[in-house]
Design a protein around this motif. Sequence first.
Motif, PDB file in Angstrom:
ATOM      1  N   TYR A  76       0.837  -1.200   0.000  1.00 26.30           N
ATOM      2  CA  TYR A  76       0.000   0.000   0.000  1.00 26.30           C
ATOM      3  C   TYR A  76       0.871   1.248   0.000  1.00 26.30           C
ATOM      4  CZ  TYR A  76      -3.430   3.486   1.362  1.00 26.30           C
ATOM      5  OH  TYR A  76      -4.221   4.607   1.406  1.00 26.30           O
ATOM      6  N   LEU A  77       1.916   1.231   0.805  1.00 20.54           N
ATOM      7  CA  LEU A  77       2.828   2.370   0.855  1.00 20.54           C
ATOM      8  C   LEU A  77       3.485   2.595  -0.497  1.00 20.54           C
ATOM      9  CD1 LEU A  77       4.356   4.580   2.393  1.00 20.54           C
ATOM     10  CD2 LEU A  77       6.013   2.828   3.054  1.00 20.54           C
ATOM     11  N   LYS A  78       3.935   1.519  -1.129  1.00 25.95           N
ATOM     12  CA  LYS A  78       4.581   1.641  -2.437  1.00 25.95           C
ATOM     13  C   LYS A  78       3.635   2.229  -3.478  1.00 25.95           C
ATOM     14  CE  LYS A  78       7.701  -2.288  -1.866  1.00 25.95           C
ATOM     15  NZ  LYS A  78       7.998  -3.661  -2.348  1.00 25.95           N
ATOM     16  N   ALA A  79       2.387   1.799  -3.459  1.00 30.03           N
ATOM     17  CA  ALA A  79       1.416   2.238  -4.462  1.00 30.03           C
ATOM     18  C   ALA A  79       0.832   3.624  -4.173  1.00 30.03           C
ATOM     19  CB  ALA A  79       0.287   1.219  -4.566  1.00 30.03           C
ATOM     20  N   ASN A  80       0.885   4.063  -2.904  1.00 26.48           N
ATOM     21  CA  ASN A  80       0.209   5.308  -2.513  1.00 26.48           C
ATOM     22  C   ASN A  80       1.101   6.234  -1.688  1.00 26.48           C
ATOM     23  OD1 ASN A  80      -2.670   4.569  -3.383  1.00 26.48           O
ATOM     24  ND2 ASN A  80      -2.064   2.839  -2.115  1.00 26.48           N
ATOM     25  N   ALA A  81       2.375   6.274  -1.996  1.00 23.91           N
ATOM     26  CA  ALA A  81       3.326   7.017  -1.164  1.00 23.91           C
ATOM     27  C   ALA A  81       2.942   8.490  -1.002  1.00 23.91           C
ATOM     28  CB  ALA A  81       4.732   6.896  -1.732  1.00 23.91           C
ATOM     29  N   ALA A  82       2.602   9.169  -2.087  1.00 27.07           N
ATOM     30  CA  ALA A  82       2.271  10.593  -1.991  1.00 27.07           C
ATOM     31  C   ALA A  82       1.035  10.812  -1.122  1.00 27.07           C
ATOM     32  CB  ALA A  82       2.052  11.170  -3.384  1.00 27.07           C
ATOM     33  N   GLU A  83       0.027   9.981  -1.306  1.00 28.98           N
ATOM     34  CA  GLU A  83      -1.203  10.088  -0.510  1.00 28.98           C
ATOM     35  C   GLU A  83      -0.921   9.814   0.967  1.00 28.98           C
ATOM     36  OE1 GLU A  83      -5.184   7.434   0.138  1.00 28.98           O
ATOM     37  OE2 GLU A  83      -4.479   7.663  -1.928  1.00 28.98           O
ATOM     38  N   VAL A  84      -0.091   8.821   1.232  1.00 26.87           N
ATOM     39  CA  VAL A  84       0.266   8.481   2.613  1.00 26.87           C
ATOM     40  C   VAL A  84       0.961   9.666   3.278  1.00 26.87           C
ATOM     41  CG1 VAL A  84       1.794   7.041   4.026  1.00 26.87           C
ATOM     42  CG2 VAL A  84       0.362   5.988   2.269  1.00 26.87           C
ATOM     43  N   LEU A  85       1.886  10.299   2.581  1.00 31.14           N
ATOM     44  CA  LEU A  85       2.599  11.443   3.155  1.00 31.14           C
ATOM     45  C   LEU A  85       1.654  12.606   3.434  1.00 31.14           C
ATOM     46  CD1 LEU A  85       5.904  11.404   1.094  1.00 31.14           C
ATOM     47  CD2 LEU A  85       5.521  10.580   3.427  1.00 31.14           C
ATOM     48  N   LEU A  86       0.732  12.858   2.532  1.00 28.53           N
ATOM     49  CA  LEU A  86      -0.250  13.925   2.767  1.00 28.53           C
ATOM     50  C   LEU A  86      -1.104  13.628   3.998  1.00 28.53           C
ATOM     51  CD1 LEU A  86      -1.487  14.761  -0.844  1.00 28.53           C
ATOM     52  CD2 LEU A  86      -0.193  16.246   0.692  1.00 28.53           C
ATOM     53  N   LYS A  87      -1.559  12.389   4.110  1.00 28.56           N
ATOM     54  CA  LYS A  87      -2.409  12.011   5.246  1.00 28.56           C
ATOM     55  C   LYS A  87      -1.625  12.078   6.562  1.00 28.56           C
ATOM     56  CE  LYS A  87      -5.736   8.669   6.842  1.00 28.56           C
ATOM     57  NZ  LYS A  87      -6.430   7.423   6.658  1.00 28.56           N
ATOM     58  N   LEU A  88      -0.365  11.675   6.533  1.00 23.00           N
ATOM     59  CA  LEU A  88       0.458  11.752   7.741  1.00 23.00           C
ATOM     60  C   LEU A  88       0.566  13.194   8.229  1.00 23.00           C
ATOM     61  CD1 LEU A  88       3.437   9.341   6.978  1.00 23.00           C
ATOM     62  CD2 LEU A  88       1.730   9.062   8.769  1.00 23.00           C
ATOM     63  N   ALA A  89       0.825  14.107   7.298  1.00 22.66           N
ATOM     64  CA  ALA A  89       0.968  15.516   7.662  1.00 22.66           C
ATOM     65  C   ALA A  89      -0.356  16.097   8.144  1.00 22.66           C
ATOM     66  CB  ALA A  89       1.500  16.302   6.474  1.00 22.66           C
ATOM     67  N   GLU A  90      -1.447  15.676   7.534  1.00 18.70           N
ATOM     68  CA  GLU A  90      -2.760  16.200   7.880  1.00 18.70           C
ATOM     69  C   GLU A  90      -3.271  15.667   9.217  1.00 18.70           C
ATOM     70  OE1 GLU A  90      -6.937  15.071   6.078  1.00 18.70           O
ATOM     71  OE2 GLU A  90      -5.825  16.351   4.677  1.00 18.70           O
ATOM     72  N   CYS A  91      -3.200  14.360   9.400  1.00 10.41           N
ATOM     73  CA  CYS A  91      -3.760  13.721  10.597  1.00 10.41           C
ATOM     74  C   CYS A  91      -2.793  13.681  11.766  1.00 10.41           C
ATOM     75  CB  CYS A  91      -4.197  12.293  10.270  1.00 10.41           C
ATOM     76  SG  CYS A  91      -5.514  12.224   9.058  1.00 10.41           S
ATOM     77  N   ARG A  92      -1.508  13.727  11.480  1.00  9.03           N
ATOM     78  CA  ARG A  92      -0.459  13.667  12.503  1.00  9.03           C
ATOM     79  C   ARG A  92      -0.581  12.424  13.376  1.00  9.03           C
ATOM     80  NH1 ARG A  92       1.270  18.861  15.346  1.00  9.03           N
ATOM     81  NH2 ARG A  92       3.066  17.529  15.503  1.00  9.03           N
ATOM     82  N   GLU A  93      -0.999  11.315  12.755  1.00  5.57           N
ATOM     83  CA  GLU A  93      -1.039  10.027  13.432  1.00  5.57           C
ATOM     84  C   GLU A  93      -0.043   9.097  12.747  1.00  5.57           C
ATOM     85  OE1 GLU A  93      -4.906   8.313  13.664  1.00  5.57           O
ATOM     86  OE2 GLU A  93      -5.762  10.044  14.681  1.00  5.57           O
ATOM     87  N   PRO A  94       0.733   8.340  13.508  1.00 12.02           N
ATOM     88  CA  PRO A  94       1.704   7.438  12.893  1.00 12.02           C
ATOM     89  C   PRO A  94       1.022   6.311  12.121  1.00 12.02           C
ATOM     90  CG  PRO A  94       1.635   7.105  15.249  1.00 12.02           C
ATOM     91  CD  PRO A  94       0.745   8.275  14.959  1.00 12.02           C
ATOM     92  N   LEU A  95       1.743   5.780  11.162  1.00 15.28           N
ATOM     93  CA  LEU A  95       1.240   4.692  10.334  1.00 15.28           C
ATOM     94  C   LEU A  95       2.180   3.504  10.492  1.00 15.28           C
ATOM     95  CD1 LEU A  95      -0.706   3.716   8.054  1.00 15.28           C
ATOM     96  CD2 LEU A  95       0.964   4.629   6.434  1.00 15.28           C
ATOM     97  N   VAL A  96       1.632   2.365  10.875  1.00 15.74           N
ATOM     98  CA  VAL A  96       2.414   1.139  11.033  1.00 15.74           C
ATOM     99  C   VAL A  96       2.443   0.436   9.681  1.00 15.74           C
ATOM    100  CG1 VAL A  96       2.594  -1.086  12.210  1.00 15.74           C
ATOM    101  CG2 VAL A  96       1.773   0.936  13.455  1.00 15.74           C
ATOM    102  N   ILE A  97       3.639   0.109   9.216  1.00 16.99           N
ATOM    103  CA  ILE A  97       3.816  -0.585   7.944  1.00 16.99           C
ATOM    104  C   ILE A  97       4.152  -2.042   8.238  1.00 16.99           C
ATOM    105  CG2 ILE A  97       5.177  -0.711   5.812  1.00 16.99           C
ATOM    106  CD1 ILE A  97       3.380   1.764   6.019  1.00 16.99           C
ATOM    107  N   THR A  98       3.416  -2.943   7.569  1.00 17.61           N
ATOM    108  CA  THR A  98       3.659  -4.372   7.764  1.00 17.61           C
ATOM    109  C   THR A  98       4.326  -4.962   6.527  1.00 17.61           C
ATOM    110  OG1 THR A  98       1.489  -5.006   6.898  1.00 17.61           O
ATOM    111  CG2 THR A  98       1.655  -4.619   9.273  1.00 17.61           C
ATOM    112  N   GLN A  99       5.044  -6.035   6.762  1.00 21.23           N
ATOM    113  CA  GLN A  99       5.648  -6.812   5.686  1.00 21.23           C
ATOM    114  C   GLN A  99       5.467  -8.276   6.054  1.00 21.23           C
ATOM    115  OE1 GLN A  99       9.921  -6.416   5.180  1.00 21.23           O
ATOM    116  NE2 GLN A  99       9.649  -6.513   2.955  1.00 21.23           N
ATOM    117  N   ASN A 100       4.875  -9.026   5.156  1.00 21.03           N
ATOM    118  CA  ASN A 100       4.558 -10.431   5.420  1.00 21.03           C
ATOM    119  C   ASN A 100       3.737 -10.596   6.698  1.00 21.03           C
ATOM    120  OD1 ASN A 100       6.012 -11.253   3.107  1.00 21.03           O
ATOM    121  ND2 ASN A 100       7.914 -11.228   4.281  1.00 21.03           N
TER     122      ASN A 100
END
Length: 91
Positions: free
Chosen positions: A12-36
Amino acid sequence: MRYSSQVKPISYLKANAAEVLLKLAECREPLVITQNGEAKAVLQDVASYEETQETLALLKILALGNREIESGNVKPVAEVAAQLRAKKTSS
């Protein structure tokens, strides 16, 4: 704060990096990234990161002060103030 709603796979991060960064700045909530299916990283906006670092620095200063007190390495305020005044007048 619950992070369960802020968990996304790395794809999801790879496909939506720009959107993720905008949401992080807007919401100011951390995002947990999972792998496998396992949590591997936490992303947060720069302002929140800086606040966290400042808070940690203050906590370290408080911990150092507490250690000084516990070790008895303290002086009365009046004594310190008198020493500072003496240095100021002798300069």
